[in-house]
Structure formats: structure tokens, C-alpha cells
Design a protein around this motif. Structure first.
Motif, short mmCIF file in Angstrom:
data_model
loop_
_atom_site.label_atom_id
_atom_site.label_comp_id
_atom_site.label_asym_id
_atom_site.label_seq_id
_atom_site.Cartn_x
_atom_site.Cartn_y
_atom_site.Cartn_z
N CYS A 189 51.42 25.88 50.38
CA CYS A 189 50.00 26.04 50.73
C CYS A 189 49.57 27.50 50.60
CB CYS A 189 49.74 25.54 52.15
SG CYS A 189 49.80 23.75 52.31
N LYS A 190 50.46 28.42 51.02
CA LYS A 190 50.13 29.85 50.89
C LYS A 190 50.01 30.24 49.42
CE LYS A 190 52.17 31.41 55.25
NZ LYS A 190 53.22 32.25 55.88
N VAL A 191 50.96 29.75 48.59
CA VAL A 191 50.90 30.05 47.16
C VAL A 191 49.63 29.49 46.56
CG1 VAL A 191 51.99 29.58 44.93
CG2 VAL A 191 53.40 30.20 46.90
N ALA A 192 49.26 28.27 46.97
CA ALA A 192 48.04 27.66 46.45
C ALA A 192 46.81 28.46 46.86
CB ALA A 192 47.93 26.23 46.95
N THR A 193 46.82 28.99 48.08
CA THR A 193 45.69 29.80 48.55
C THR A 193 45.59 31.10 47.74
OG1 THR A 193 45.91 28.90 50.77
CG2 THR A 193 44.70 30.97 50.55
N MET A 194 46.73 31.73 47.49
CA MET A 194 46.74 32.97 46.71
C MET A 194 46.25 32.71 45.29
SD MET A 194 50.38 34.47 48.11
CE MET A 194 50.44 35.80 46.93
N ALA A 195 46.73 31.58 44.69
CA ALA A 195 46.29 31.25 43.33
C ALA A 195 44.80 30.99 43.29
CB ALA A 195 47.06 30.03 42.83
N SER A 196 44.28 30.36 44.31
CA SER A 196 42.85 30.08 44.38
C SER A 196 42.04 31.36 44.49
CB SER A 196 42.56 29.16 45.57
OG SER A 196 41.19 28.89 45.68
N GLU A 197 42.56 32.29 45.29
CA GLU A 197 41.86 33.58 45.44
C GLU A 197 41.87 34.35 44.12
OE1 GLU A 197 43.98 35.36 48.61
OE2 GLU A 197 42.90 34.29 50.20
N ALA A 198 43.03 34.28 43.39
CA ALA A 198 43.12 34.97 42.10
C ALA A 198 42.14 34.37 41.09
CB ALA A 198 44.55 34.89 41.58
N LYS A 199 42.03 33.05 41.07
CA LYS A 199 41.08 32.40 40.14
C LYS A 199 39.64 32.73 40.53
CE LYS A 199 43.81 28.48 38.53
NZ LYS A 199 43.84 27.02 38.37
N GLU A 200 39.38 32.85 41.82
CA GLU A 200 38.03 33.21 42.23
C GLU A 200 37.67 34.61 41.76
OE1 GLU A 200 35.39 33.50 46.37
OE2 GLU A 200 37.44 32.71 46.41
N LYS A 201 38.68 35.48 41.83
CA LYS A 201 38.44 36.84 41.35
C LYS A 201 38.17 36.84 39.84
CE LYS A 201 40.46 41.46 41.55
NZ LYS A 201 41.64 42.28 41.98
N GLN A 202 38.93 36.03 39.11
CA GLN A 202 38.71 35.93 37.67
C GLN A 202 37.33 35.36 37.36
OE1 GLN A 202 42.52 33.81 36.55
NE2 GLN A 202 42.12 34.90 34.64
N ALA A 203 36.95 34.36 38.16
CA ALA A 203 35.67 33.70 37.91
C ALA A 203 34.51 34.66 38.06
CB ALA A 203 35.50 32.52 38.87
N ARG A 204 34.64 35.65 38.93
CA ARG A 204 33.56 36.61 39.09
C ARG A 204 33.29 37.36 37.77
NH1 ARG A 204 36.11 37.75 44.26
NH2 ARG A 204 34.81 36.91 45.95
N GLY A 205 34.41 37.61 37.02
CA GLY A 205 34.24 38.34 35.77
C GLY A 205 33.56 37.52 34.68
N PHE A 206 33.64 36.20 34.80
CA PHE A 206 33.03 35.33 33.79
C PHE A 206 31.69 34.76 34.24
CE2 PHE A 206 37.56 35.08 32.65
CZ PHE A 206 37.49 35.35 31.29
N ALA A 207 31.30 35.09 35.47
CA ALA A 207 30.09 34.46 36.01
C ALA A 207 28.87 34.69 35.14
CB ALA A 207 29.83 34.98 37.43
N ASP A 208 28.74 35.92 34.57
CA ASP A 208 27.57 36.21 33.73
C ASP A 208 27.82 35.87 32.27
OD1 ASP A 208 26.19 37.15 35.93
OD2 ASP A 208 26.94 39.20 35.67
#
Length: 541
Positions: free
Chosen positions: A165-184
Motif C-alpha cells: 500500500c505504501k509503494v502504491a501510494t508513492m507510485a501514485s504521488e509520482a504519477k501525479e507529479k508527472q501529470a502536472r507536467g503534462f497538464a497543459d
């Protein structure tokens, strides 16, 4: 004034308690009517006659009733504890039935869709000190061992799940950070990155035994342990009485459903919302004292709160005779016998249903099917007649489930590789259990058929033990039914129950009944009972 009767001299010589006793005795003598019918001295009393035995005889337990793998273990425990083998045998069978639960069912008829889930309800009856609780605790050790092993394995799995669950949370946070770069630049890619990840399901531990749980919590446990659980109460009378209280109708309904083992149960509450248990499957086991059982039986069959068949579902209810002789036994447990019995528990622990939703289905062999029909037809005819007490009929009617359930349990213990076929030998053993258990049921329900005899014996025992005394501890030589009823002794909780018991004791010469006028205004006289002087002098038989 004579020195022996002067109040002040008495007070100084023998004390206030003795004087108070003298005053009470004098008041009683003055209140007695001048009637030759009331015995005034030991010589005027007839010799009392022993009360008839209120308990019908029961069959002694035969080790042959058990599968061979269980016999030595059950007998060894009973011998080392010096308790009836009935206690350990019933506990072992109920424990085995809880392991099977609804994973396997039996079809008692060849072409009918009637199915029996082999969960059993058992109660062992005995007065305090006859080793009821230690005997049940010993036969439940295999279940506790399985539960301890399950908890250890669950702990390891749960720790691994927490890391996932912790690994999944970290992976989710990393993808959210990536998504910010592609948002525009690339919103579609950003949305893809923010798609929720599949997280592993939380591992749940299998439960085996529940001791004290609310119905709501029990329902939660059954949603996880959908094939069944064992409810064990050291003193099951408390559980029965708790369900008699107003507002506990839902709890009674839940347990009644659990006996069948194949029905769902829906609960709708304002505070808790909706909950649904697809299958309520409960085995039950506990001990109970004779007096409490007799009181509960009388209430149940007299139309009280317990008159709904809950008590009658305890098909494995035994009330054996307890030997007055005690033999000191100090030896090591029979290890080979214990290993053989525990191996049965471990094997049944791995029993798998036919599918995630459907149980295994067992059927009688041709010979066993014919034997079942041969038993069932006269049995059904008997319980449809008028010769048996309705309470006993209600109890025996549950044998329609009990006999096939026992046969299935014996088949799973002895011939688990038979391809789902129950042979004649297992059914014969189940029918022998039926005969044995019926004798115990007749003893239990005798409390309803001849309640005055049981109550009279209870009252006589209390008098002999010097329990009938006033608030100052002075033993009484006469009493009214109301005076006894306020003591709330089992089976003697109402003036009417005490009056019936006392009248019977008067018939047998232990008491003498007299009617006390209520006063000048008239009205119904009050009954008072004088106690045979032999009882007051420490005599009696």
C-alpha cells in the motif's frame, strides 16, 4: 419473674441475636391456630416419604458412538479430568461441525432439493464443580491452535500488504507529479497518469471461535467468514437470557437463522445503514447448570420469551449422571490419541467447498438411503401424535436435521475420499446418537412435564442446607410462598411456583400447610408452611 425468661437477663447472658430468635419463635407460636391438624412437636409429625426422582434415566455414553480417530482422545480427557465422557464427546462434535460449516451439505432425500448444513448446537448440563468448563476448553484446543496459526500467517501477510500500500501510494504521488507536467501540453496523457491504480485487497484472517460479540459484530465477522463460525460461551444461560430481553428480538432471529446455516440475513438500522450477510452459519456450544436450565425450560414451554424453538435447537444437549466417586488421576495425556484426533481437525480445516459460492454435496448410498427412510417414517408418525409433550416434540423435530448432519460429519471424518457418498455405517452411528440424545432430551424436558417435582426437590435441598432464613440469618421453621420467592432461587422465582413445590412437599410429609386468615375484613387466606422438625434438627433423608 423467672431468671430464664427475664428479657434483661437473657440479653446479657446469650446476646441480642438469640433473644431476637426467641421473640420470633414466640410470635410464630402465638399466631398458630388452635387446630389439631397442625403438628406441634416432632412426635406428632408423620415420617416423611422420599420424593420421587424427577429425572428420568439417561443412556450412558458409549465410546463406539464416536469415529475411531476421536475415541481415545475424548476418553483420555474425560478420564484425566474425572468428568463424564459425554461432556468431551459433545464438545468435540460441535467443534468439528464448526470447521465443516457450510462447506459441505447432505441431501437426505434422493430426488429432493432439501439440503442440510451440518452445524450443530450443543449444551452440557451439570452442577458447578463437575468440570464442564475445563472439559470444553480441552476439546476446543485444536480450534484455538488453528486460529493461532492463522493469526501468525495473517500478521505476515498484513505487514506485506501494508508495504504494498505504501509503494502504491508513492507510485501514485509520482504519477501525479508527472501529470502536472503534462497538464497543459498533453491533457489526455495527464488524465491517463491520474487513473487510479489497482491496490491489493487487504488480507483477512479466518476466525474459528467467537466468545462474546454483539449481533452486529457477529454479522461483520460472518461477511468475512462466510462458511461459518463457532459461538462458544462458558455459561450459555447468560446468552439465552440476554436474548429474552425486550428489544433483543433481532438477536434471537439472527441466531435462529444461524442454526440452518444456509440463509441470508438483512439488517437495516438508521445509525448503521444497511448490511447483508449472505449466509449466517453458526455452531454453538456451552455449559449450563441444572437449576438454570430447568427454570429456562419451564419459561420457554409456558409461552415465555424463549418459546420460539431456540432452546430446542440444542440437539446435542446432554445431562449425564455424575459419579460420586472420585479417583485421583495424574498421568501424561495419551499423545498418540491426541495426535490422531488433532489430525482430523487439521484435515477438516483444509476442506474446500465445490466453488466460491457452492458447497460440496453429499448423498446417502442406496443402502443408507433405505435405512434413512425406514427411520424417518415412524419418527414422523410419532411426533405427529399426541403422546409426547409439545416441548419434547419441538425438540425431536430438529432431529430431521440432526441425524443427516451427524452422518455427514462421520463420513467426512472416516471416509472423506468416498466421493461424496455417506455409507450405512455412518448413518447407523448417527441413529445411535439419536437414541442416546433422546434419553437426555427426555430428562431435560421433564422439568416442563413435572415442574412441581423439580421445584419441590430444589426447595427441600435449600431447607436441608439451612438456606431458608430471615434477614438476620435465623433459620425459619415456617414460611410463606412470597418469602421464598423473593430469594429468586432457580425454579422458585414466583409465589405460585413455590406454592406448588411446597404443596407437593406437604403431600410427602416434609411440610404442613396451614391457612392464615387475612384479618377482619375477610379475603383470601394466606398459605403458610411449617417445616418438619426433623429438617430443623439436621435430619431428613
Amino acid at each position: 419473674m423467672n431468671a430464664l425468661t427475664d428479657f434483661n437477663d437473657l440479653h446479657q447472658i446469650i446476646g441480642a441475636d438469640a433473644v431476637r430468635a426467641c421473640i420470633k419463635a414466640a410470635e410464630l407460636v402465638e399466631s398458630l391456630p388452635d387446630s389439631a391438624d397442625v403438628p406441634q412437636a416432632d412426635t406428632a409429625w408423620p415420617d416423611p416419604v422420599p420424593l420421587p426422582d424427577a429425572l428420568p434415566a439417561v443412556q450412558a455414553f458409549d465410546p463406539e458412538l464416536l469415529p475411531e480417530a476421536m475415541r481415545g482422545w475424548v476418553a483420555d480427557i474425560a478420564h484425566r479430568m474425572q468428568c463424564p465422557p459425554d461432556f468431551t464427546a459433545v464438545g468435540a462434535l460441535v467443534a468439528l461441525s464448526s470447521l465443516i460449516g457450510a462447506r459441505a451439505v447432505v441431501a437426505p432425500k434422493a430426488r429432493d432439493d432439501w439440503r442440510v448444513v451440518p452445524v450443530l448446537w450443543g449444551a452440557i448440563v451439570g452442577r458447578p464443580g463437575v468440570m464442564k468448563s475445563p472439559a470444553l476448553s480441552e476439546v476446543l484446543k485444536p480450534l484455538h491452535r488453528l486460529e493461532a496459526t492463522e493469526r501468525e500467517q495473517w500478521q505476515i501477510a498484513h505487514e506485506a500488504w501494508e508495504l504494498d500500500c505504501k509503494v502504491a501510494t508513492m507510485a501514485s504521488e509520482a504519477k501525479e507529479k508527472q501529470a502536472r507536467g503534462f497538464a497543459d501540453k498533453d491533457p489526455a496523457k495527464a488524465r491517463a497518469l491520474l487513473e487510479p491504480m489497482d491496490t491489493p485487497a487487504e488480507p483477512m484472517a479466518r476466525r474459528y471461535v467467537v466468545n462474546d460479540a454483539t449481533v452486529e459484530k457477529l454479522a461483520d465477522l460472518l461477511t468475512v467468514n462466510k462458511w461459518g463460525l463457532l459461538v462458544y460461551r462458558d455459561e450459555i444461560h447468560g446468552l439465552l437470557c440476554s436474548m429474552d430481553r425486550q428489544g433483543q428480538e433481532g438477536a434471537r432471529g439472527f441466531y435462529l437463522t444461524g442454526y440452518d446455516g444456509n440463509q441470508g440475513h438483512a439488517v437495516d438500522r438508521i445509525g448503521r445503514g444497511e448490511s447483508y450477510v449472505p449466509r449466517v452459519c453458526l455452531a454453538m456450544l456451552g455449559g449450563i447448570q441444572p437449576g438454570k436450565l430447568q427454570s429456562y425450560v419451564r419459561e420457554a414451554v409456558a409461552g415465555g420469551a424463549g418459546d420460539d424453538g431456540l432452546l430446542q435447537r440444542f440437539g446435542l444437549a446432554v445431562w449425564p449422571d455424575v459419579s460420586r466417586e472420585f479417583a485421583y488421576v495424574d498421568r501424561w495425556p495419551d499423545t498418540p490419541a491426541r495426535q490422531a484426533a488433532w489430525a482430523v481437525f487439521e484435515r477438516l480445516n483444509t476442506l474446500q467447498p465445490a466453488s466460491d459460492t457452492d458447497p460440496q454435496e453429499w448423498r446417502f448410498s442406496t443402502e443408507a438411503q433405505a435405512l434413512f427412510v425406514e427411520w424417518l417414517e415412524p419418527f414422523e408418525t410419532e411426533i405427529r401424535g399426541d403422546d409426547l409433550h409439545p416441548a419434547l416434540v419441538s425438540h425431536l423435530s430438529k432431529y430431521r436435521k440432526l441425524i443427516p448432519a451427524l452422518a455427514l460429519i462421520f463420513a467426512l471424518v472416516d471416509t472423506s475420499e468416498s466421493g461424496g457418498v455417506i455409507h450405512e455405517r455412518e448413518l447407523i452411528r448417527a441413529l445411535a446418537w439419536g437414541d442416546y440424545l433422546r434419553s437426555h432430551a427426555e430428562r431435560i424436558y421433564a422439568a416442563a412435564v413435572i415442574p412441581e417435582t423439580a421445584g419441590a426437590k430444589q426447595l427441600l435441598d435449600k431447607i436441608k442446607a439451612g438456606k431458608l432464613c430471615d434477614s438476620d440469618g435465623v433459620i425459619l421453621d415456617a414460611f410463606t410462598p412470597r418469602l421464598v420467592a423473593v430469594k429468586h432461587w432457580a425454579g422458585l422465582g414466583t409465589p405460585e411456583a413455590v406454592r406448588k413445590a411446597a404443596d407437593l412437599l406437604a403431600d410427602y410429609g416434609w411440610l404442613a400447610r396451614e391457612a392464615i386468615p387475612t384479618g377482619a375484613a375477610g379475603g383470601r387466606p394466606t398459605d403458610r408452611y411449617l417445616i418438619h422438625p426433623r429438617l430443623l434438627n439436621g435430619g431428613g433423608a
